[in-house]
Design an enzyme around this catalytic site. Structure first.
Site, PDB file in Angstrom:
ATOM      1  N   ARG A  72       0.851  -1.173   0.000  1.00  0.00           N
ATOM      2  CA  ARG A  72       0.000   0.000   0.000  1.00  0.00           C
ATOM      3  C   ARG A  72       0.898   1.237   0.000  1.00  0.00           C
ATOM      4  O   ARG A  72       2.064   1.170   0.389  1.00  0.00           O
ATOM      5  CB  ARG A  72      -0.899   0.021   1.235  1.00  0.00           C
ATOM      6  CG  ARG A  72      -1.820  -1.189   1.374  1.00  0.00           C
ATOM      7  CD  ARG A  72      -2.627  -1.092   2.661  1.00  0.00           C
ATOM      8  NE  ARG A  72      -3.539  -2.225   2.832  1.00  0.00           N
ATOM      9  CZ  ARG A  72      -3.226  -3.351   3.460  1.00  0.00           C
ATOM     10  NH1 ARG A  72      -2.022  -3.490   4.007  1.00  0.00           N
ATOM     11  NH2 ARG A  72      -4.106  -4.331   3.577  1.00  0.00           N
ATOM     12  N   LYS A  94      -1.845  -2.636   7.461  1.00  0.00           N
ATOM     13  CA  LYS A  94      -3.127  -2.139   7.932  1.00  0.00           C
ATOM     14  C   LYS A  94      -3.564  -2.945   9.155  1.00  0.00           C
ATOM     15  O   LYS A  94      -3.344  -4.143   9.234  1.00  0.00           O
ATOM     16  CB  LYS A  94      -4.158  -2.281   6.809  1.00  0.00           C
ATOM     17  CG  LYS A  94      -5.449  -1.554   7.035  1.00  0.00           C
ATOM     18  CD  LYS A  94      -6.315  -1.663   5.795  1.00  0.00           C
ATOM     19  CE  LYS A  94      -7.618  -0.914   5.961  1.00  0.00           C
ATOM     20  NZ  LYS A  94      -8.459  -1.017   4.734  1.00  0.00           N
ATOM     21  N   HIS A 125      -2.602   2.129  -6.071  1.00  0.00           N
ATOM     22  CA  HIS A 125      -3.159   0.844  -5.657  1.00  0.00           C
ATOM     23  C   HIS A 125      -3.217  -0.143  -6.814  1.00  0.00           C
ATOM     24  O   HIS A 125      -3.312  -1.360  -6.581  1.00  0.00           O
ATOM     25  CB  HIS A 125      -4.550   1.044  -5.060  1.00  0.00           C
ATOM     26  CG  HIS A 125      -4.839   0.143  -3.907  1.00  0.00           C
ATOM     27  ND1 HIS A 125      -4.173   0.225  -2.708  1.00  0.00           N
ATOM     28  CD2 HIS A 125      -5.707  -0.893  -3.763  1.00  0.00           C
ATOM     29  CE1 HIS A 125      -4.629  -0.692  -1.879  1.00  0.00           C
ATOM     30  NE2 HIS A 125      -5.551  -1.390  -2.492  1.00  0.00           N
ATOM     31  N   ARG A 174      -0.427  -2.542  -6.578  1.00  0.00           N
ATOM     32  CA  ARG A 174      -0.715  -3.599  -5.598  1.00  0.00           C
ATOM     33  C   ARG A 174      -1.628  -4.653  -6.225  1.00  0.00           C
ATOM     34  O   ARG A 174      -1.407  -5.855  -6.048  1.00  0.00           O
ATOM     35  CB  ARG A 174      -1.375  -2.973  -4.365  1.00  0.00           C
ATOM     36  CG  ARG A 174      -1.780  -3.961  -3.269  1.00  0.00           C
ATOM     37  CD  ARG A 174      -2.258  -3.178  -2.052  1.00  0.00           C
ATOM     38  NE  ARG A 174      -2.967  -4.000  -1.074  1.00  0.00           N
ATOM     39  CZ  ARG A 174      -2.363  -4.688  -0.114  1.00  0.00           C
ATOM     40  NH1 ARG A 174      -1.047  -4.682  -0.025  1.00  0.00           N
ATOM     41  NH2 ARG A 174      -3.068  -5.378   0.750  1.00  0.00           N
ATOM     42  N   HIS A 224      -3.625  -9.397   4.027  1.00  0.00           N
ATOM     43  CA  HIS A 224      -5.060  -9.311   4.282  1.00  0.00           C
ATOM     44  C   HIS A 224      -5.411 -10.038   5.573  1.00  0.00           C
ATOM     45  O   HIS A 224      -4.793 -11.054   5.918  1.00  0.00           O
ATOM     46  CB  HIS A 224      -5.845  -9.927   3.120  1.00  0.00           C
ATOM     47  CG  HIS A 224      -5.881  -9.057   1.903  1.00  0.00           C
ATOM     48  ND1 HIS A 224      -6.237  -9.516   0.654  1.00  0.00           N
ATOM     49  CD2 HIS A 224      -5.608  -7.737   1.742  1.00  0.00           C
ATOM     50  CE1 HIS A 224      -6.179  -8.535  -0.212  1.00  0.00           C
ATOM     51  NE2 HIS A 224      -5.799  -7.447   0.416  1.00  0.00           N
ATOM     52  N   TYR A 242      -9.747 -10.842  -6.582  1.00  0.00           N
ATOM     53  CA  TYR A 242      -8.817 -11.145  -7.670  1.00  0.00           C
ATOM     54  C   TYR A 242      -9.237 -12.399  -8.436  1.00  0.00           C
ATOM     55  O   TYR A 242      -8.876 -12.567  -9.594  1.00  0.00           O
ATOM     56  CB  TYR A 242      -7.392 -11.290  -7.119  1.00  0.00           C
ATOM     57  CG  TYR A 242      -6.929 -10.049  -6.403  1.00  0.00           C
ATOM     58  CD1 TYR A 242      -6.701  -8.864  -7.096  1.00  0.00           C
ATOM     59  CD2 TYR A 242      -6.745 -10.035  -5.024  1.00  0.00           C
ATOM     60  CE1 TYR A 242      -6.296  -7.715  -6.449  1.00  0.00           C
ATOM     61  CE2 TYR A 242      -6.340  -8.885  -4.360  1.00  0.00           C
ATOM     62  CZ  TYR A 242      -6.122  -7.735  -5.089  1.00  0.00           C
ATOM     63  OH  TYR A 242      -5.724  -6.587  -4.436  1.00  0.00           O
TER      64      TYR A 242
END
Length: 329
Positions: A159, A184, A256, A259, A282, A291
């Site tokens: 990110r 994150k 992004h 990514r 994640h 995806y």
């Protein structure tokens, strides 16, 4: 009337950074949402933002504000929901701080989020990625930095906040190149690096010189690179990459998207969504399933595995033109 300013100050200076340990990026996002909200409220009540009262920020005002940013500022439903999330977080804070405002708080918390379309993710194919990574000129100091930065952003699927926040003490180039990423939700992960990425990073570290900032990527003044700074750099090299890969001009290449490109290439190479989830950091594979929708090879495999139904034999014969005319007469 209860003054609003002291509660907002406690929310941003104590509750978010200390009690909840939110990241600086989250605090900045919430602060921007309230800048917009207070400006809207001050205009409506014809007063200054610092003179607003807590009772004036009610559910009706919030609903009108959300409609305003969609119509006047042309914000998307996703942005609208993000602004609402910041307001609801403050409402939860007020619920225990001002018991008399419980009814007002519950009305705000009852405002529903708007449903959004789940679009396919944009990503660059291998040729487009190569054209972008080849765009920086490694014979210059800033070109060396930009080459290393773009290589790392794509290879690690970082990110923007993870990229510009990467510190020198989180970079390991010998003997096994790797980086420690603070992701994150305060989730950390260690990612090994390709040899090519490590070579690009060594080239930048060798000429980076001593800078007061601990971050790996700094600007010409030795200060940490900002989000807008990276967006500017990326846009510059996207325009340059279009010359050798014209198909990029049909795509909106944001930070992004790099990514997303890393995720798609990893998925196509491993065929394992769990590995993609671990690589991107994640919290669950549900976030990674987007995806699968964008990868056509998965659909082709499912198509080849099935047995299609047969077609009933027969040929269409057009009716006689004269009889057709008589039927319409």
């Amino acid at each position: 009337m209860t003054p609003l300013a002291p509660h907002l100050e406690a929310f941003f200076r104590i509750h978010l950074p200390i009690e909840r340990a939110y990241s600086r990026h989250t605090c900045d996002t919430y602060a921007h949402a309230f800048q917009l909200l207070l400006t809207f409220a001050a205009t409506r009540y014809k007063t200054s933002p610092s003179a607003l009262a807590l009772e004036q920020v009610d559910a009706l005002l919030v609903v009108d504000f959300l409609a305003h940013i969609e119509t006047s500022r042309h914000n998307s439903a996703t942005t609208r929901n993000a602004r609402l999330a910041a307001i609801k977080s403050f409402a939860h804070f007020i619920e225990y701080r001002v018991p008399g405002a419980v009814d007002q708080v519950h009305r705000i918390l009852a405002i529903p989020v708007k449903r959004t379309d789940q679009r396919l993710v944009d990503y660059l194919n291998r040729e487009e990625v190569q054209a972008l990574l080849d765009a920086p000129e490694p014979k210059t100091r800033m070109g060396t930095r930009d080459r290393a930065m773009l290589h790392l952003c794509f290879a690690a699927g970082l990110r923007v906040s993870e990229l510009i926040g990467l510190r020198m003490d989180e970079l390991e180039l010998h003997p096994d190149p790797s980086i420690r990423v603070r992701g994150k939700g305060r989730r950390e992960r260690i990612l090994p690096l390709w040899r090519e990425t490590a070579v690009a990073l060594r080239g930048w570290v060798a000429i980076r010189e001593e800078a007061p900032a601990p971050e790996v990527f700094v600007n010409a003044r030795g200060q940490p690179l900002t989000r807008s700074g990276f967006e500017y750099i990326l846009d510059k090299y996207v325009r340059k990459a279009i010359v050798t890969s014209p198909s990029i001009s049909h795509k909106r290449v944001s930070p992004h998207v790099l990514r997303h490109s890393c995720a798609m290439h990893t998925l196509q190479a491993t065929r394992d969504v769990r590995k993609v989830s671990l690589w991107l950091g994640h919290a669950s594979t549900k976030s990674t399933e987007i995806y699968l929708h964008a990868d056509p090879t998965e659909k082709l495999a499912a198509l080849d595995a099935g047995v299609p139904p047969t077609l009933k034999r027969g040929h269409f014969r057009a009716p006689d033109r004269l009889l057709a005319m008589l039927r319409r007469a």
